[in-house]
Design a protein around this motif. Structure first.
Motif, PDB file in Angstrom:
ATOM      1  N   LYS A 196       0.637  -1.309  -0.069  1.00  0.00           N
ATOM      2  CA  LYS A 196      -0.331   0.071   0.159  1.00  0.00           C
ATOM      3  C   LYS A 196       0.739   0.994   0.032  1.00  0.00           C
ATOM      4  CE  LYS A 196      -3.694  -2.513   0.560  1.00  0.00           C
ATOM      5  NZ  LYS A 196      -4.505  -2.324  -0.454  1.00  0.00           N
ATOM      6  N   THR A 206      -2.763   0.470  -4.754  1.00  0.00           N
ATOM      7  CA  THR A 206      -2.665  -1.394  -4.607  1.00  0.00           C
ATOM      8  C   THR A 206      -1.622  -1.496  -5.271  1.00  0.00           C
ATOM      9  OG1 THR A 206      -4.369  -1.696  -2.972  1.00  0.00           O
ATOM     10  CG2 THR A 206      -3.117  -3.244  -3.935  1.00  0.00           C
ATOM     11  N   GLU A 247      -2.682  -1.886  -8.915  1.00  0.00           N
ATOM     12  CA  GLU A 247      -4.377  -3.163  -8.965  1.00  0.00           C
ATOM     13  C   GLU A 247      -5.416  -1.603  -8.908  1.00  0.00           C
ATOM     14  OE1 GLU A 247      -6.465  -5.117  -5.492  1.00  0.00           O
ATOM     15  OE2 GLU A 247      -6.049  -6.349  -6.019  1.00  0.00           O
ATOM     16  N   GLY A 248      -6.726  -1.989 -10.124  1.00  0.00           N
ATOM     17  CA  GLY A 248      -7.797  -0.804 -10.140  1.00  0.00           C
ATOM     18  C   GLY A 248      -7.261   0.426 -11.110  1.00  0.00           C
ATOM     19  N   ASN A 249      -7.949   1.912 -10.813  1.00  0.00           N
ATOM     20  CA  ASN A 249      -7.840   2.596 -11.504  1.00  0.00           C
ATOM     21  C   ASN A 249      -6.184   3.386 -11.736  1.00  0.00           C
ATOM     22  OD1 ASN A 249      -8.427   4.483 -13.492  1.00  0.00           O
ATOM     23  ND2 ASN A 249      -9.584   5.629 -11.818  1.00  0.00           N
ATOM     24  N   LYS A 250      -5.514   2.665 -12.212  1.00  0.00           N
ATOM     25  CA  LYS A 250      -3.932   3.477 -12.689  1.00  0.00           C
ATOM     26  C   LYS A 250      -4.170   5.224 -12.613  1.00  0.00           C
ATOM     27  CE  LYS A 250      -0.881   2.945 -15.718  1.00  0.00           C
ATOM     28  NZ  LYS A 250       0.054   3.156 -16.934  1.00  0.00           N
TER      29      LYS A 250
END
Length: 290
Positions: free
Chosen positions: A58, A109, A91-94
């Motif tokens: 994180k 993340t 992970e997710g919306n870069k």
């Protein structure tokens, strides 16, 4: 004389109380509450992990002022020498991280991709905050220089067998297991296992062993050597946490290049209640990458 002692005692107590009060008062005065403009910054200016680290990392962005009753949208860019998709993934919306309503933190993340090849080099991911909204209520970085608007993440190259493993000790039709065991090396030849105490507390009962060996030892380590041909050697070594006379271990092993599992046969001495003698056994341990 008794009254004099009584007076001195109370005076001393009073002085100590006054000094303690002044000290606490001084401590209270050091509590500085930031009342300036809201700003966002990376919590850490640098971070460093081995590429063999397999868990989520994180990267935290925080609001350095008062919490807002609306979400904060932080845009960031990525640079550096590390390669997305080969050295890491996000992970997710870069490019965007959200600090939720009435919260102080948002997180990127990051996962590292282990492409260990025994060439020990490092690479970097450089995160830079590019913008923030609502821009009328919050700014990027602290002060005129925008302190905290950049963060450098260093990916340290790892050896082939570096990583976090689950240890397994097969016994008949069942197996003892222990997770989060680290195996690491500084030169990609000699490796250290952070804990070989996998189910050893229950293992002796299956063989009618006594336990002067030290099966209650906490996190005993063990070294092995990579022979360069998928075979391993456990050089003779003393485990200080084990009882004297039963603390010298050695053995062999193999590394499976397909599933990356490490299988060891640890040669050790135990005391057997059935015949009242010392016996040599080979303890089978398997380390499965997590």
């Amino acid at each position: 004389m008794k009254n004099t002692k009584y007076t001195f005692s109370h005076l001393a107590a009073l002085v100590v109380t006054l000094l303690a009060g002044l000290w606490l008062s001084g401590c209270e005065e050091q509590r500085i509450i930031y009342e300036g403009a809201n700003f966002v910054r990376f919590t850490d200016s640098t971070l460093s992990f081995k590429e063999s680290y397999s868990k989520a990392i994180k990267v935290r962005v925080h609001n350095g002022g008062k919490v807002l009753n609306e979400s904060i949208n932080v845009q960031y860019t990525i640079g550096g020498t590390a390669r997305e998709g080969r050295d890491y993934r996000i992970e997710g919306n870069k490019g965007t991280v959200i600090i939720p309503v009435n919260q102080s933190f948002g997180e990127i993340t990051l996962y590292l991709l282990n492409n260990a090849n025994n060439i020990l080099e490092s690479s970097t991911i450089e995160f830079t905050i590019a913008g923030v909204s609502p821009s009328d209520k919050i700014k990027v970085g602290f002060g005129e220089g925008g302190l905290g608007s950049k963060m450098v993440f260093t990916i340290r190259d790892a050896c082939i067998m570096d990583g976090i493993y689950t240890g397994r000790l097969p016994v008949g039709n069942q197996a003892f297991q222990l997770a989060d065991i680290e195996i690491s090396s500084a030169d990609c030849k000699r490796y250290t296992i952070s804990n070989i105490n996998v189910g050893l507390l229950g293992f002796p009962q299956f063989f009618n062993w006594d336990s002067p060996v030290g099966f209650q030892a906490e996190r005993p380590t063990l070294d092995f050597i990579d022979n360069g041909n998928n075979t391993l050697t456990i050089p003779q070594q003393v485990i200080p946490q084990f009882a004297s006379g039963y603390d010298t271990l050695s053995g062999t092993g193999v590394w499976n290049p397909v599933n990356k599992q490490i299988s060891l046969s640890i040669r050790m001495k135990i005391y057997k209640l059935s015949n009242g003698r010392d016996s040599i056994v080979n303890l089978p341990l398997i380390y499965v990458p997590q």
